[in-house]
Design a protein around this motif. Structure first.
Motif, PDB file in Angstrom:
ATOM      1  N   PRO A  55      43.566  31.755  40.739  1.00 42.10           N
ATOM      2  CA  PRO A  55      43.201  32.403  39.476  1.00 42.10           C
ATOM      3  C   PRO A  55      43.226  33.924  39.601  1.00 42.10           C
ATOM      4  CG  PRO A  55      41.233  31.723  40.645  1.00 42.10           C
ATOM      5  CD  PRO A  55      42.396  31.221  41.463  1.00 42.10           C
ATOM      6  N   TYR A  56      43.419  34.590  38.494  1.00 42.63           N
ATOM      7  CA  TYR A  56      43.307  36.051  38.496  1.00 42.63           C
ATOM      8  C   TYR A  56      41.833  36.421  38.616  1.00 42.63           C
ATOM      9  CZ  TYR A  56      43.011  40.810  36.768  1.00 42.63           C
ATOM     10  OH  TYR A  56      42.710  42.149  36.642  1.00 42.63           O
ATOM     11  N   VAL A  57      41.528  37.321  39.552  1.00 43.09           N
ATOM     12  CA  VAL A  57      40.149  37.792  39.750  1.00 43.09           C
ATOM     13  C   VAL A  57      40.140  39.301  39.525  1.00 43.09           C
ATOM     14  CG1 VAL A  57      38.216  37.996  41.361  1.00 43.09           C
ATOM     15  CG2 VAL A  57      39.664  35.942  41.391  1.00 43.09           C
ATOM     16  N   SER A  65      50.284  29.306  38.941  1.00 50.63           N
ATOM     17  CA  SER A  65      49.195  28.363  38.682  1.00 50.63           C
ATOM     18  C   SER A  65      47.860  29.029  38.990  1.00 50.63           C
ATOM     19  CB  SER A  65      49.333  27.105  39.541  1.00 50.63           C
ATOM     20  OG  SER A  65      48.225  26.241  39.286  1.00 50.63           O
ATOM     21  N   GLY A  66      46.873  28.719  38.171  1.00 57.90           N
ATOM     22  CA  GLY A  66      45.520  29.190  38.464  1.00 57.90           C
ATOM     23  C   GLY A  66      44.844  28.335  39.520  1.00 57.90           C
ATOM     24  N   PHE A  67      45.496  27.254  39.915  1.00 56.54           N
ATOM     25  CA  PHE A  67      44.946  26.372  40.957  1.00 56.54           C
ATOM     26  C   PHE A  67      45.591  26.687  42.300  1.00 56.54           C
ATOM     27  CE2 PHE A  67      44.607  24.029  36.953  1.00 56.54           C
ATOM     28  CZ  PHE A  67      43.237  23.803  36.928  1.00 56.54           C
ATOM     29  N   THR A 112      47.414  32.568  25.141  1.00 58.08           N
ATOM     30  CA  THR A 112      48.052  31.351  25.660  1.00 58.08           C
ATOM     31  C   THR A 112      47.028  30.325  26.135  1.00 58.08           C
ATOM     32  OG1 THR A 112      48.207  32.062  27.976  1.00 58.08           O
ATOM     33  CG2 THR A 112      49.984  32.759  26.496  1.00 58.08           C
ATOM     34  N   LEU A 113      45.741  30.614  26.031  1.00 58.90           N
ATOM     35  CA  LEU A 113      44.735  29.720  26.619  1.00 58.90           C
ATOM     36  C   LEU A 113      44.454  28.452  25.808  1.00 58.90           C
ATOM     37  CD1 LEU A 113      42.211  32.308  28.087  1.00 58.90           C
ATOM     38  CD2 LEU A 113      44.317  31.382  29.060  1.00 58.90           C
ATOM     39  N   PRO A 114      44.314  28.492  24.481  1.00 65.20           N
ATOM     40  CA  PRO A 114      44.028  27.252  23.751  1.00 65.20           C
ATOM     41  C   PRO A 114      45.172  26.248  23.883  1.00 65.20           C
ATOM     42  CG  PRO A 114      43.665  29.184  22.375  1.00 65.20           C
ATOM     43  CD  PRO A 114      44.394  29.657  23.589  1.00 65.20           C
ATOM     44  N   SER A 163      55.331  30.295  33.512  1.00 67.83           N
ATOM     45  CA  SER A 163      54.066  31.017  33.520  1.00 67.83           C
ATOM     46  C   SER A 163      53.212  30.469  32.382  1.00 67.83           C
ATOM     47  CB  SER A 163      54.348  32.521  33.377  1.00 67.83           C
ATOM     48  OG  SER A 163      53.145  33.262  33.508  1.00 67.83           O
ATOM     49  N   GLY A 164      52.158  31.189  32.048  1.00 68.73           N
ATOM     50  CA  GLY A 164      51.336  30.636  30.977  1.00 68.73           C
ATOM     51  C   GLY A 164      50.219  31.558  30.566  1.00 68.73           C
ATOM     52  N   GLY A 165      49.144  30.752  30.181  1.00 68.45           N
ATOM     53  CA  GLY A 165      48.925  29.317  30.233  1.00 68.45           C
ATOM     54  C   GLY A 165      49.004  28.758  31.666  1.00 68.45           C
ATOM     55  N   GLU A 166      48.767  27.474  31.771  1.00 68.09           N
ATOM     56  CA  GLU A 166      48.795  26.812  33.065  1.00 68.09           C
ATOM     57  C   GLU A 166      49.940  25.803  33.114  1.00 68.09           C
ATOM     58  OE1 GLU A 166      47.217  26.956  36.159  1.00 68.09           O
ATOM     59  OE2 GLU A 166      48.792  25.473  36.466  1.00 68.09           O
ATOM     60  N   GLY A 178      48.325  26.848  26.749  1.00 71.39           N
ATOM     61  CA  GLY A 178      47.182  26.061  27.184  1.00 71.39           C
ATOM     62  C   GLY A 178      46.847  26.255  28.645  1.00 71.39           C
ATOM     63  N   CYS A 179      45.586  26.616  28.902  1.00 70.25           N
ATOM     64  CA  CYS A 179      45.097  26.750  30.275  1.00 70.25           C
ATOM     65  C   CYS A 179      43.630  26.325  30.299  1.00 70.25           C
ATOM     66  CB  CYS A 179      45.239  28.195  30.760  1.00 70.25           C
ATOM     67  SG  CYS A 179      44.562  28.448  32.424  1.00 70.25           S
ATOM     68  N   PRO A 180      43.235  25.498  31.269  1.00 69.52           N
ATOM     69  CA  PRO A 180      41.835  25.061  31.321  1.00 69.52           C
ATOM     70  C   PRO A 180      40.915  26.104  31.935  1.00 69.52           C
ATOM     71  CG  PRO A 180      43.069  24.058  33.103  1.00 69.52           C
ATOM     72  CD  PRO A 180      44.057  24.848  32.292  1.00 69.52           C
ATOM     73  N   LEU A 181      41.479  27.148  32.539  1.00 72.04           N
ATOM     74  CA  LEU A 181      40.664  28.180  33.187  1.00 72.04           C
ATOM     75  C   LEU A 181      40.394  29.326  32.213  1.00 72.04           C
ATOM     76  CD1 LEU A 181      42.421  28.238  36.670  1.00 72.04           C
ATOM     77  CD2 LEU A 181      40.471  26.877  35.919  1.00 72.04           C
ATOM     78  N   ARG A 182      39.447  30.134  32.555  1.00 72.38           N
ATOM     79  CA  ARG A 182      39.107  31.298  31.734  1.00 72.38           C
ATOM     80  C   ARG A 182      38.821  32.474  32.655  1.00 72.38           C
ATOM     81  NH1 ARG A 182      41.128  28.478  28.727  1.00 72.38           N
ATOM     82  NH2 ARG A 182      40.512  27.761  26.641  1.00 72.38           N
ATOM     83  N   CYS A 183      39.877  33.005  33.269  1.00 72.94           N
ATOM     84  CA  CYS A 183      39.712  34.127  34.191  1.00 72.94           C
ATOM     85  C   CYS A 183      39.332  35.378  33.384  1.00 72.94           C
ATOM     86  CB  CYS A 183      41.011  34.394  34.937  1.00 72.94           C
ATOM     87  SG  CYS A 183      41.663  32.957  35.815  1.00 72.94           S
ATOM     88  N   ARG A 184      38.298  36.057  33.815  1.00 70.74           N
ATOM     89  CA  ARG A 184      37.918  37.288  33.129  1.00 70.74           C
ATOM     90  C   ARG A 184      39.036  38.324  33.321  1.00 70.74           C
ATOM     91  NH1 ARG A 184      35.078  41.967  34.166  1.00 70.74           N
ATOM     92  NH2 ARG A 184      34.798  41.452  36.361  1.00 70.74           N
ATOM     93  N   GLY A 185      39.479  38.920  32.223  1.00 70.63           N
ATOM     94  CA  GLY A 185      40.543  39.913  32.310  1.00 70.63           C
ATOM     95  C   GLY A 185      41.939  39.326  32.194  1.00 70.63           C
ATOM     96  N   CYS A 186      42.041  38.033  31.887  1.00 73.67           N
ATOM     97  CA  CYS A 186      43.361  37.403  31.694  1.00 73.67           C
ATOM     98  C   CYS A 186      44.144  38.193  30.644  1.00 73.67           C
ATOM     99  CB  CYS A 186      43.174  35.958  31.242  1.00 73.67           C
ATOM    100  SG  CYS A 186      44.703  35.149  30.724  1.00 73.67           S
ATOM    101  N   VAL A 187      45.395  38.550  30.973  1.00 70.45           N
ATOM    102  CA  VAL A 187      46.177  39.366  30.033  1.00 70.45           C
ATOM    103  C   VAL A 187      46.934  38.510  29.024  1.00 70.45           C
ATOM    104  CG1 VAL A 187      46.456  41.348  31.553  1.00 70.45           C
ATOM    105  CG2 VAL A 187      48.156  39.487  31.605  1.00 70.45           C
TER     106      VAL A 187
HETATM  107  S1  SF4 Z   1      44.917  34.342  34.374  1.00 67.02           S
HETATM  108 FE1  SF4 Z   1      46.210  32.478  34.355  1.00 67.02          FE
HETATM  109  S2  SF4 Z   1      44.864  30.877  35.193  1.00 67.02           S
HETATM  110 FE2  SF4 Z   1      43.527  32.548  34.555  1.00 67.02          FE
HETATM  111  S3  SF4 Z   1      42.901  32.085  32.436  1.00 67.02           S
HETATM  112 FE3  SF4 Z   1      44.731  33.403  32.315  1.00 67.02          FE
HETATM  113  S4  SF4 Z   1      46.453  31.960  32.165  1.00 67.02           S
HETATM  114 FE4  SF4 Z   1      44.694  30.776  32.933  1.00 67.02          FE
END
Ligand code: SF4
Length: 235
Positions: free
Chosen positions: A140-142, A112-114, A50-52, A81-84, A37-46
């Motif tokens: 966050p991952y950019v 953390s993405g924060f 783990t996001l839902p 790690s995660g997820g958040e 579970g993660c509330p963010l949606r970074c483009r390219g998240c690997v």
């Molecule tokens: S990179 Fe990290 S913070 Fe960003 S959406 Fe994926 S799990 Fe969440």
């Protein structure tokens, strides 16, 4: 000694995946917990699987995870790690407190993405989790800022020393720690780490597919695993 079953002793943590030993997500050899579970949606998240968020009641008992961590030989800490991880801060505080009653020497690192500044203004549980960490990788991952960095994927992500335990380790070259491939007893292949090049996961999936493997994302623990091909005619 607590004889109460682990399932009756504590809160639950929604977990995507765990790994007994990992040398590419933090200093030394570490156990890793990827939370679900993660509330963010970074483009390219690997770690898209783990996001839902999953229902809390489906999580694993914290005490069960502590039992697993406390029994692991040869690790110097745990990486969250995660997820958040900070979306489940209360459960992780409980996990680290229980763990350090049994293994006080173990260090703790989290992603953390924060930003650290935001987490310091966060909930009591989030602030309590910060107090229990030695290292934090924040931000966050950019994808546009992707770079070959140690333990993180883009240049906006920073490593924070929250204790002095790893002050010397941070003086080492800031380049990728590499990736770790693991083969399970069932023949499934999984990987851990932060890819030094963008698009790694898509390329891995492509190459696995040419060998008759596929990256399984719907495993019971949601882990990104490559599984051997299923013989034709079977399910
Ligand atoms: S990179 Fe990290 S913070 Fe960003 S959406 Fe994926 S799990 Fe969440």
């Amino acid at each position: 000694m607590n004889n109460q079953p682990a399932t009756e002793r504590s809160a639950r943590l929604s977990v995507a995946r765990t790994l007994d030993q990992c040398s590419v997500l933090g200093p030394g050899s570490r156990a890793v917990i990827w939370v679900q579970g993660c509330p963010l949606r970074c483009r390219g998240c690997v770690a898209a699987e783990t996001l839902p968020f999953a229902p809390a009641e489906q999580g694993r008992p914290v005490a069960e995870l502590v039992d697993w961590l406390a029994a692991l030989p040869g690790i110097e800490g745990v990486t969250l790690s995660g997820g958040e991880p900070f979306a489940q801060a209360d459960a992780l505080v409980e996990l680290l407190d229980q763990l350090r009653q049994r293994r006080p020497e173990l260090s703790a690192m989290a992603y953390s993405g924060f930003r650290l500044t935001a987490l310091r203004r966060g909930s009591p549980g989030q602030r309590a989790l910060l107090e229990r960490l030695d290292l934090l990788v924040d931000g966050p991952y950019v994808a546009a800022l992707h770079a070959d960095l140690r333990w993180r994927g883009s240049t906006n992500q920073r490593i924070h020393l929250l204790t002095q335990r790893y002050a010397k380790a941070l003086a080492e070259p800031d380049t990728s720690a590499g990736l770790q491939l693991s083969v399970g007893l069932d023949g499934a292949v999984s990987w851990a780490g932060v890819p030094a090049v963008p698009g790694f996961r898509a390329e891995l999936e492509r190459r696995l597919a040419t060998g008759g493997f596929e990256l399984r994302q719907d495993t019971p623990d949601h882990s990104p695993q490559a599984v051997p091909p299923t013989p034709k005619g079977t399910r």
